[in-house]
Design an enzyme around this catalytic site. Sequence first.
Site, PDB file in Angstrom:
ATOM      1  N   TYR A 110       0.931  -1.175   0.187  1.00 25.30           N
ATOM      2  CA  TYR A 110      -0.060  -0.198  -0.048  1.00 25.30           C
ATOM      3  C   TYR A 110       0.981   1.273  -0.067  1.00 25.30           C
ATOM      4  O   TYR A 110       0.579   2.271  -0.783  1.00 25.30           O
ATOM      5  CB  TYR A 110      -0.997   0.087   1.265  1.00 25.30           C
ATOM      6  CG  TYR A 110      -1.574   1.165   1.481  1.00 25.30           C
ATOM      7  CD1 TYR A 110      -3.244   1.610   0.690  1.00 25.30           C
ATOM      8  CD2 TYR A 110      -1.510   1.978   2.715  1.00 25.30           C
ATOM      9  CE1 TYR A 110      -3.790   2.610   1.130  1.00 25.30           C
ATOM     10  CE2 TYR A 110      -2.214   3.183   2.842  1.00 25.30           C
ATOM     11  CZ  TYR A 110      -3.286   3.384   2.097  1.00 25.30           C
ATOM     12  OH  TYR A 110      -3.959   4.591   2.188  1.00 25.30           O
ATOM     13  N   LYS A 128       1.245   4.151  -2.955  1.00 25.06           N
ATOM     14  CA  LYS A 128       0.839   5.543  -2.633  1.00 25.06           C
ATOM     15  C   LYS A 128       2.123   6.359  -3.006  1.00 25.06           C
ATOM     16  O   LYS A 128       2.010   7.502  -3.335  1.00 25.06           O
ATOM     17  CB  LYS A 128       0.408   5.801  -1.319  1.00 25.06           C
ATOM     18  CG  LYS A 128      -0.868   5.161  -1.083  1.00 25.06           C
ATOM     19  CD  LYS A 128      -2.053   6.084  -1.722  1.00 25.06           C
ATOM     20  CE  LYS A 128      -3.613   5.779  -1.488  1.00 25.06           C
ATOM     21  NZ  LYS A 128      -4.591   6.375  -2.142  1.00 25.06           N
ATOM     22  N   THR A 188     -13.335   4.091   7.814  1.00 28.23           N
ATOM     23  CA  THR A 188     -14.196   4.000   6.878  1.00 28.23           C
ATOM     24  C   THR A 188     -14.154   2.461   6.602  1.00 28.23           C
ATOM     25  O   THR A 188     -13.713   1.688   7.357  1.00 28.23           O
ATOM     26  CB  THR A 188     -13.521   4.690   5.463  1.00 28.23           C
ATOM     27  OG1 THR A 188     -12.397   3.893   5.211  1.00 28.23           O
ATOM     28  CG2 THR A 188     -13.411   6.030   5.732  1.00 28.23           C
TER      29      THR A 188
END
Lengths: 417, 79
Positions: free
Chosen positions: A326, A330, A361
């Site tokens: 990840y 990014k 979230t």
Amino acid sequence: MSESVGGWSVGASAEHTFDMTEALIDQYAALSGDFNPIHMKKEAANASGFPRRVAHGWLSGAFLFRIVGMTLPGPGVLVQSMTLDWKQPLFPGDRVTAKVTVTKVSVAAQVLVLGLSGTTATGALAFSGTMTVQMSNELAKATVAAPAAVSEARTAAEVKPVVVPGARTITGSGPPVLVTGGARGIGRAIAEELARRGHPVALGYATGAAEAESAAAAIRAQGGRAVTFGFDLASDQSPRAALERLAAELGPIGGLVHAATPSLDRAAASESVLPSVERYLKVYVGGALSLLEVLLPSMKAAKHGRVVFLGTSALFGAPPPNMAAYVTGKSALLGLMKSLSVELGPSGITCNMVSPGLTVTDLTRDTSPRQQLAEAQRIPLRRLAQVQDTARVVASLLGEDGAFISGAHLPVTGGPV
Amino acid sequence: MSQVNQRVRQLLSDVLGVPVEQIGEKATRDDFQNWDSAANVQLLMAIEGEFGVTLSVDDAADLLSVELIVAILTERGVS
């Protein structure tokens, strides 16, 4: 003082008194489609041994939801389960008091167990049961204030104001913006904020068309202009045809917010993470490039364009362990942003990255209550990020406020991280 | 309030020298000037003694609020 969730402790209660009427029964029948004669005709009720029309069971139960949804615990509540026993039928003319009482509290799980009851004016128990509810996103509220201190002040008479997210009128206007990952989480909040500021928005999604359509419908209900844009950035297809259809519908796309992300892979860099890295690169970098290839010509022609990539606070300081793929994905997107800002500046196009801290979230829901509490305590402003924190910054970059900001990597982290 | 929360607040009261009534169930290190790293070492030992658990270095770094300490103990099976 006692343990509380959302400011509610064991023993807290709220009630609502209502009159059962034939009009209510008619409305409920029309709503539910339950026109059973025992509810609709006095004669049918008489034949079954009841003096008057019998009210639908869930009609009385609905008033419990009024309390749970509006008062105790009110907005922020998610109902998980309930049981309800009907002790005696209710008839038109009955005055009933529905009551909700907190019987158990689990702070770690942010769960309240509620006792439910309905009593008639004569004191007879009409229905009783239990409900389990969870308070959502408790940590994203200001955590400094202790809700416990105000819980005693809340009574049945006091109804918390109903906050309808996004119930603001549309202000201003702006060019159409495509928000990838716009159907949920931070992307959805960005789309909502942009719509509020007058931008027509396209909510990009790869899966979950229904969710995207519901988000777009919510924006339209507030007076905004929103459509959905279904396209899988992980595919090898070109988005050209889909984007051309979109431009025909909304007008030339003047802004791209790239918030789409694959789900979080947690694995150490020393493990076999290359496929995972490639998956992130495909959506983050590949997605940005394939979309911009189509979108840039019209932005350049207009001498105006805005590009914002969603980053992550993991790009500042030391990244957390087991997030190598990840963070690598990014990081690559950050590099692309910097290069684009240099190359596109002369064409009047800005390019920036906005990097939020831990935001509760769907993407991050597997973080434990402890991780969330600890993270909030490490943040100088002592709370986790809310989706709106990021949405407002991104929306500013898309508008006049962002006219002379390009190549920036903006932290939305509540302080240095 | 849970018993664990009550016991944690009592430990904090002993370590910080503050009446337990003044330690809210959501109290954090921001609420007490003397809840510093030295106090955290005492707190760590007090928690291990009181609850019969052994805390890790990561746990020690997270002794930042009553809620967090309760969450750590919950992870350790203390209830």
